[in-house]
Enzyme design. Structure first.
Site, PDB file in Angstrom:
ATOM      1  N   HIS A   6       0.815  -1.212   0.000  1.00 15.93           N
ATOM      2  CA  HIS A   6       0.000   0.000   0.000  1.00 15.93           C
ATOM      3  C   HIS A   6       0.851   1.264   0.000  1.00 15.93           C
ATOM      4  O   HIS A   6       0.382   2.340  -0.378  1.00 15.93           O
ATOM      5  CB  HIS A   6      -0.931  -0.010   1.212  1.00 15.93           C
ATOM      6  CG  HIS A   6      -2.200   0.758   1.021  1.00 15.93           C
ATOM      7  ND1 HIS A   6      -2.306   1.866   0.192  1.00 15.93           N
ATOM      8  CD2 HIS A   6      -3.444   0.592   1.550  1.00 15.93           C
ATOM      9  CE1 HIS A   6      -3.545   2.328   0.220  1.00 15.93           C
ATOM     10  NE2 HIS A   6      -4.256   1.581   1.045  1.00 15.93           N
ATOM     11  N   ASP A  41      -9.770  -8.451 -17.044  1.00 14.21           N
ATOM     12  CA  ASP A  41      -9.929  -9.521 -18.033  1.00 14.21           C
ATOM     13  C   ASP A  41      -8.567  -9.820 -18.660  1.00 14.21           C
ATOM     14  O   ASP A  41      -7.995  -8.991 -19.357  1.00 14.21           O
ATOM     15  CB  ASP A  41     -10.935  -9.092 -19.103  1.00 14.21           C
ATOM     16  CG  ASP A  41     -11.298 -10.225 -20.072  1.00 14.21           C
ATOM     17  OD1 ASP A  41     -10.606 -11.264 -20.076  1.00 14.21           O
ATOM     18  OD2 ASP A  41     -12.270 -10.054 -20.823  1.00 14.21           O
TER      19      ASP A  41
END
Length: 447
Positions: free
Chosen positions: A160, A381
């Protein structure tokens, strides 16, 4: 959760490997902004994706090596700055990301049956790095678990301190784009430099920042004990999906006098349910911290492709009594006021405040909400179709607003609470009537 929800073990046929950039990349130290290296963010964002059909492992490794040419800091390593031992930086050394391959004897449909909320057995879906310190963990860890049905589970851990939610989504989409379209470059060029968020010299802090506190000196023990209590209790994940019609029902309690967004009304509703379920002292000051993207708030705006931490935490606060008893309209106004306070000047004041390393995010009596539902994470995807499921690998005391696959306007709220408060929290989340809390009799007491 019952043992029937536990996943079988992963089988590793080989040790994980390091995936380095496919071409030479710049070797230098990358400065991290004060928003990047907050103590509050010293962890990895862990995503889980379930796909019906696997993507070639060799193809994933090759495309990752190409993606790391553009996102080369993710192939580096964290270290303490030579100029300030309390500050982190990235050694852009091209060492590589960790890539693990595994097999699990289950199907995608098996996983979907138990996917409504994470459980501890999901941890096995991400290779665990044994490390002495946070800096010793590589910034990017990937595990691809092949399933009996020909599907796969992709888990990633992204540090992070390098990326926020927008940045992780940008990187993952770049990787997926290269996998599915090997002859095309990703549509967004990453912007690496964090100096655009460098503090002023001398610091200028003209605003109060209620979302922060200085390292505790022993005062305010009631707040400290609440935080310690939440951390020490057995936690169970709760997961509730809000449909567009339910969200509209909540919004109607504010209109016509107050227009509000889905996030504002759902955050306000969740805050009330959390305070009420924990049965907090009526005089306790409680806070709601929520992530706000400031890329376009800052002047000048952050450059397109900026994938570092470009968010800050808005802070709404009130007494527990007011959070529980006030109408939804009042709490939504608190959230809106906290958002509107985040001007360019305010954010720069916050960045300057964080030069003081005794300053910490105030988590003492606080609900933290992070919104994942508007980042496009569910659209990933790699060439074989979008995911059947996506979400965090783990659930903890930070609340997540998640996308619902196939239902664009719905939101899933995921939050772990003490086991003794879970039934009450779910009850109040499902109660839109805002009746008095004594209408509900808890079956279990937390004492």
């Amino acid at each position: 959760m019952p043992r029937s929800s536990d996943l079988p073990d992963c089988f590793y046929q080989s040790q994980p490997i390091l995936i380095s950039p496919s071409r030479p990349t710049p070797k230098h130290s990358l400065y991290l902004s004060n928003l990047d290296d907050q103590k509050f963010l010293r962890f990895s964002i862990k995503y889980l994706y379930l796909f019906r059909k696997s993507t070639s492992l060799d193809g994933l490794k090759y495309s990752l090596s190409r993606a790391l040419v553009d996102y080369y800091p993710l192939a580096g390593r964290l270290r303490t700055s030579s100029e300030d031992e309390q500050k982190l930086e990235i050694d852009c050394n091209g060492e590589g990301a960790v890539f693990a391959e595994a097999f699990m004897d289950c199907t995608a449909d098996d996983f979907l049956e138990v996917s409504s909320r994470p459980n501890r057995s999901w941890r096995k879906l991400l290779y665990r790095i044994e490390a002495h310190s946070f800096c010793d963990i590589p910034p990017l860890i990937v595990q691809v678990t092949s399933l009996r049905c020909g599907g796969m589970i992709l888990c990633t851990a992204i540090n992070h301190c390098l990326c926020d939610g927008v940045g992780t989504s940008q990187f993952l989409h770049a990787w997926a784009h290269i996998t599915a379209n090997p002859n095309w470059d990703p549509p967004i060029v990453p912007f690496h430099s964090r100096h655009v968020l460098k503090p002023r010299n001398p610091p200028h802090i003209p605003f109060d920042h209620p979302g922060f506190t200085r390292i505790a000196t022993g005062k305010d023990n009631l707040n400290l004990n609440l935080n310690q209590y939440l951390q020490s209790q057995p936690l169970v994940p709760t997961s509730l999906t809000f449909t567009p019609s339910q969200i509209l029902e909540l919004k109607r309690q504010c209109t016509p006098s107050l227009k509000c967004t889905t996030f504002e009304v759902l955050a306000s509703h969740t805050w009330r349910a959390w305070v009420k379920a924990l049965d907090l002292s009526s005089s306790l000051n409680v806070k709601l911290l929520f992530s706000v993207n400031v890329r376009r708030i800052l002047k000048p705006e952050l450059p397109q492709g900026y994938y570092g931490n470009g968010f800050v935490l808005g802070c709404a606060e009130s007494t527990a009594k007011e959070v529980v008893s006030a109408n939804l309209h009042s709490r939504v106004k608190l959230v809106q006021q906290a958002k509107s306070a985040l001007t360019d000047d305010y954010v720069k004041s916050m960045i300057d405040l964080l030069e003081d390393k005794t300053v910490r995010t105030d988590l003492s009596a606080t609900l933290v909400i992070s919104q994942w539902s508007k980042l496009g994470l569910e659209d990933l995807d790699f060439g074989e179709g979008k995911p059947l499921e996506m979400g965090p690998l783990l659930s903890d005391i930070y609340c997540l607003f998640l996308p619902v696959i196939g239902h664009f306007d719905a939101t899933r709220v995921l939050l772990s609470v003490p086991e003794c408060a879970a039934d009450k929290f779910e009850y109040y989340m499902n109660d839109f009537s805002y009746r008095d809390q004594h209408d509900y009799e808890a079956g279990t007491d937390c004492d």
